[in-house]
Design a protein around this motif. Sequence first.
Motif, PDB file in Angstrom:
ATOM      1  N   ASP A  91       9.139  80.082  97.456  1.00  0.00           N
ATOM      2  CA  ASP A  91       8.619  78.745  97.182  1.00  0.00           C
ATOM      3  C   ASP A  91       9.055  78.320  95.776  1.00  0.00           C
ATOM      4  N   CYS A 137       1.958  80.244  89.257  1.00  0.00           N
ATOM      5  CA  CYS A 137       1.771  81.059  90.465  1.00  0.00           C
ATOM      6  C   CYS A 137       2.988  81.951  90.695  1.00  0.00           C
ATOM      7  N   HIS A 174       6.109  81.090  91.320  1.00  0.00           N
ATOM      8  CA  HIS A 174       7.121  80.633  92.269  1.00  0.00           C
ATOM      9  C   HIS A 174       8.502  80.603  91.603  1.00  0.00           C
ATOM     10  N   GLU A 181       4.367  74.205  98.215  1.00  0.00           N
ATOM     11  CA  GLU A 181       3.473  75.236  98.750  1.00  0.00           C
ATOM     12  C   GLU A 181       2.043  74.989  98.272  1.00  0.00           C
ATOM     13  N   GLU A 182       1.929  74.500  97.024  1.00  0.00           N
ATOM     14  CA  GLU A 182       0.600  74.293  96.418  1.00  0.00           C
ATOM     15  C   GLU A 182       0.013  72.963  96.882  1.00  0.00           C
ATOM     16  N   HIS A 214       4.863  87.306  97.930  1.00  0.00           N
ATOM     17  CA  HIS A 214       4.167  86.691  96.789  1.00  0.00           C
ATOM     18  C   HIS A 214       3.781  87.773  95.802  1.00  0.00           C
TER      19      HIS A 214
HETATM   20 NI    NI Z   1       1.701  80.870  95.011  1.00  0.00          NI
END
Ligand code: NI
Length: 386
Positions: free
Chosen positions: A77, A102, A104, A136-137, A163
């Motif tokens: 992502d 996150c 990504h 994705e978020e 992830h």
């Molecule tokens: Ni994430």
Amino acid sequence: MPVLNRAAELQEEIAEWRRHIHTQPELLFAVEKTAAFVAEKLKSFGVDEIVTGIGKTGVVGLIKGKGPGRTIGMRADMDALPITEQTGKPWASTVPGMMHACGHDGHTAMLLGAAKYLAETRNFSGSVAVIFQPAEEGGGGGNEMVKDGMMERFGIQEVYGMHNMPGIPVGQFAIRQGPIMAATDEFKITIKGHGGHAAMPHLTIDPIVAGSQIVNSLQTIASRNADPLQSVVVSVTKFNAGFAHNIIPTEAVIAGTVRTLMPEMRDLAQKRLTEIAEGVAKAQGAVADVYYDRNYPVTFNHAEETQYAAAAAGEVAGSTNVNAEVAPVMGGEDFSYMLEARPGAFIFIGNGDTAGLHHPEYDFNDEIIPHGISYWVKLAEDRLAG
Ligand code: NI
């Protein structure tokens, strides 16, 4: 077999890409710069086919092996979060109010590293589709790519996602068969009463009192309605009403999220939430309008593909460093849409002892890059062994 030598050699270069992506975070579908960077890198590796603009701003690269065979998809992502970065790192975000909190940036860089390796070596039969998704978020970029016909267009038969996870040591992986991340639903309850003077409550229908009772009663979905051995989270995260100390307002709005791991629990939570809101409001003489939105589905790991993923991780990390029965996480993940379209598996890779995901001090750990690349490469070479 430990981390691949070539992956270790690539670490510095990949870390530079990661840090570059980190400096220019982009939100949701507006990942134009990141997507352009990805496409340019894939081109420089000699990837056979590169298609941009899938699912609005997604990118897919197809790498063909040395002979015919199946096609597997490997997904990263690309989007960041609306958080103000506080890492103080030299590569910190240059965009106010946005950061890669996150990891990504790391997922994208690691998948690019794997693409570089696979395009160089092509030690497999069949094809690898490297998938870079936007949004994705929130926004469901994974779903948009599926709806855009990505699976059919590239003939993708299996899909895999990864992830990073703070708290899991560097060099370790975690996975489980079945549900690994939750369905993430959203609700909004509008309670309509009858406003008036705060000193004359008998002439009003108070939506705040009705709403308070609804908030309390919603706690019984998890405690009284759900099977105690199943997981349900009902969190009220907003309660907006009123504007003055001496006025009972006409309306109150309650909103929140429901997280579940099984379809029956999802159905139950939606049904009970609606019944409770409407019933409790009615008992107070008020009316509740319930809006319930089924958002990302459960991220469900398929049995066989979970074994392939765990085996590839075990080759890289050693089987004792792969937890194949990790507890599910009640957060959500829109890779779930790709797993609804094709069999596959989603794995966690240890990010070490860093700040948590979505925290302003979080930073992707560049030390895990060789582990992540090696996992992708082993997975591709094992699944597409000629
Ligand atoms: Ni994430």
